[in-house]
Design an enzyme around this catalytic site. Structure first.
Site, PDB file in Angstrom:
ATOM      1  N   SER A 187       0.839  -1.204   0.000  1.00 53.71           N
ATOM      2  CA  SER A 187       0.000   0.000   0.000  1.00 53.71           C
ATOM      3  C   SER A 187       0.872   1.253   0.000  1.00 53.71           C
ATOM      4  O   SER A 187       0.821   2.093   0.916  1.00 53.71           O
ATOM      5  CB  SER A 187      -0.971  -0.045   1.182  1.00 53.71           C
TER       6      SER A 187
ATOM      7  N   ALA B 219       1.751  -4.226  -8.627  1.00 53.76           N
ATOM      8  CA  ALA B 219       1.217  -4.587  -9.939  1.00 53.76           C
ATOM      9  C   ALA B 219       2.064  -4.052 -11.100  1.00 53.76           C
ATOM     10  O   ALA B 219       1.707  -4.244 -12.267  1.00 53.76           O
ATOM     11  CB  ALA B 219      -0.215  -4.086 -10.057  1.00 53.76           C
TER      12      ALA B 219
ATOM     13  N   ASN C 227      -1.893   2.896  -5.957  1.00 52.77           N
ATOM     14  CA  ASN C 227      -0.678   2.721  -5.143  1.00 52.77           C
ATOM     15  C   ASN C 227       0.553   2.588  -6.022  1.00 52.77           C
ATOM     16  O   ASN C 227       1.634   3.059  -5.677  1.00 52.77           O
ATOM     17  CB  ASN C 227      -0.828   1.468  -4.265  1.00 52.77           C
TER      18      ASN C 227
ATOM     19  N   HIS D 110      -1.108  -0.680 -16.532  1.00 57.68           N
ATOM     20  CA  HIS D 110      -0.381   0.479 -15.999  1.00 57.68           C
ATOM     21  C   HIS D 110       0.787   0.760 -16.942  1.00 57.68           C
ATOM     22  O   HIS D 110       1.566  -0.152 -17.251  1.00 57.68           O
ATOM     23  CB  HIS D 110       0.183   0.182 -14.612  1.00 57.68           C
TER      24      HIS D 110
ATOM     25  N   ASN E 168     -11.602  -9.582  -5.886  1.00 56.45           N
ATOM     26  CA  ASN E 168     -11.468  -8.138  -5.708  1.00 56.45           C
ATOM     27  C   ASN E 168     -10.910  -7.529  -6.987  1.00 56.45           C
ATOM     28  O   ASN E 168      -9.696  -7.461  -7.172  1.00 56.45           O
ATOM     29  CB  ASN E 168     -10.545  -7.816  -4.524  1.00 56.45           C
ATOM     30  N   PRO E 169     -11.801  -7.062  -7.902  1.00 51.75           N
ATOM     31  CA  PRO E 169     -11.341  -6.573  -9.208  1.00 51.75           C
ATOM     32  C   PRO E 169     -10.475  -5.313  -9.122  1.00 51.75           C
ATOM     33  O   PRO E 169      -9.846  -4.916 -10.109  1.00 51.75           O
ATOM     34  CB  PRO E 169     -12.649  -6.289  -9.958  1.00 51.75           C
TER      35      PRO E 169
END
Ligand SMILES: NC(=O)C1=CN([C@@H]2O[C@H](COP(=O)(O)OP(=O)(O)OC[C@H]3O[C@@H](n4cnc5c(N)ncnc54)[C@H](O)[C@@H]3O)[C@@H](O)[C@H]2O)C=CC1
Ligand SMILES: O=C([O-])CC(=O)C(=O)O
EC number: 1.4.1.21
Length: 265
Positions: free
Chosen positions: A93, A123, A188, A217, A240-241
């Site tokens: 996070s 990610a 994040n 991204h 959790n999409p």
């Protein structure tokens, strides 16, 4: 054997715990898990053979060599100093670093104890390269994320607005600091990139793309010596999409780098 403790029992913590043994057997073991909902903590702990902990103190009493965080920006802000006083912390996070007071406090706690706060790639990848930019100086960063509307739903920045399921729209455009305040569960990665690169100029665009199967991204970063473009497209977690599954794998890879006889930096 390195003892690992986990904060969070949601989508990313589950992927991390379920893939842990195959990735890190013989080097690391999960000794404890703690989350906001004790029933979920217990269920995940039972799967992994770890202790289910009710409080951070109970988790730290297990003397982990690393605590890994999959619990959100506010949880990282709340726990970082106490963890760092006792041990090392690996966090996803990264958005917490957009708050200069948090960053200063975490740095002070880490310096004081000799422990480290390690921001995982999450990610995206390439935080090592972005760190190179920080040392070189003068970086300019542009970050763009494409997400499905349902993965942005409910974010404070939408102020109750429902994103279209028919047409692409810009959900946010502006500074990365503002983006994380408005989309704390979505960007994040952008804060991690900005913090790692110490970019002097940065901005981000967040697009809502109906029907998108992979969260994407992309970042462009340049200074006078180096120009890089990186792009990552990853599967969102089915439960959790908002979160890309690869973010959990990046923490396994981080522990691999910290404990393997040969590391790739
Ligand atoms: N750097 C990156 O690439 C990414 C970072 N993230 C971060 O990871 C976080 C977790 O993601 P998911 O697992 O998908 O979320 P999730 O919502 O599925 O799970 C969150 C878990 O954290 C726990 N939790 C929340 N607040 C807590 C607290 N104060 N104390 C203890 N436990 C607490 C919840 O009980 C839940 O088990 C996100 O909120 C986001 O901040 C998510 C995706 C990518
Ligand atoms: O999982 C992702 O694709 C990125 C994400 O939610 C975040 O950085 O907060």
């Amino acid at each position: 054997m390195e003892k690992i403790a986990v904060i969070g029992a949601g989508a990313l913590a589950r992927v991390f715990c379920r893939r842990f043994a195959a990735a890190l057997a013989g080097r690391c073991e999960i000794t404890g898990i703690m989350s906001r909902t004790f029933e979920k903590t217990e269920a995940l702990a039972a799967e992994t053979g770890a202790a289910a902990c009710r409080t951070l103190d109970d988790l730290l009493a297990l003397n982990p060599g690393y605590v890994v965080e999959f619990a959100g920006v506010q949880a990282l802000k709340d726990y970082a100093s106490a963890v760092l006083a006792r041990t090392n912390l690996i966090a996803v996070s990264a958005g917490a670093l957009a708050d200069p007071a948090f960053r200063a406090k975490a740095e002070e706690a880490a310096r004081g104890s000799g422990h480290r706060l390690i921001i995982a790639n999450g990610a995206i990848g390439g935080l090592d390269l972005l760190r190179t930019y920080a040392l070189m100086g003068g970086a300019k960063l542009e970050f763009e994320s494409l997400k499905a509307p349902k993965s942005l739903a409910g974010a404070p920045g939408l102020k109750g607005r429902t994103l279209s399921e028919e047409r692409e729209e810009v959900a946010f455009s502006g500074s990365i600091d503002e983006a994380i305040r408005e989309f704390p569960k979505n960007v994040n990665v952008a804060v991690a990139a900005r913090a790692a690169s110490a970019a002097e100029q940065s901005r981000m665009t967040l697009r809502s793309v109906p029907g998108l199967k992979e969260t994407t991204h992309s970042l462009r970063i340049e200074n006078q010596l180096l120009h890089a473009e990186l792009s990552f497209s990853s599967r969102p977690d089915p439960e959790n999409p908002r979160s890309s599954v690869s973010a959990a794998w990046s923490v396994l890879a981080c522990l691999d780098a910290l404990t393997a006889p040969i590391a790739f930096f």
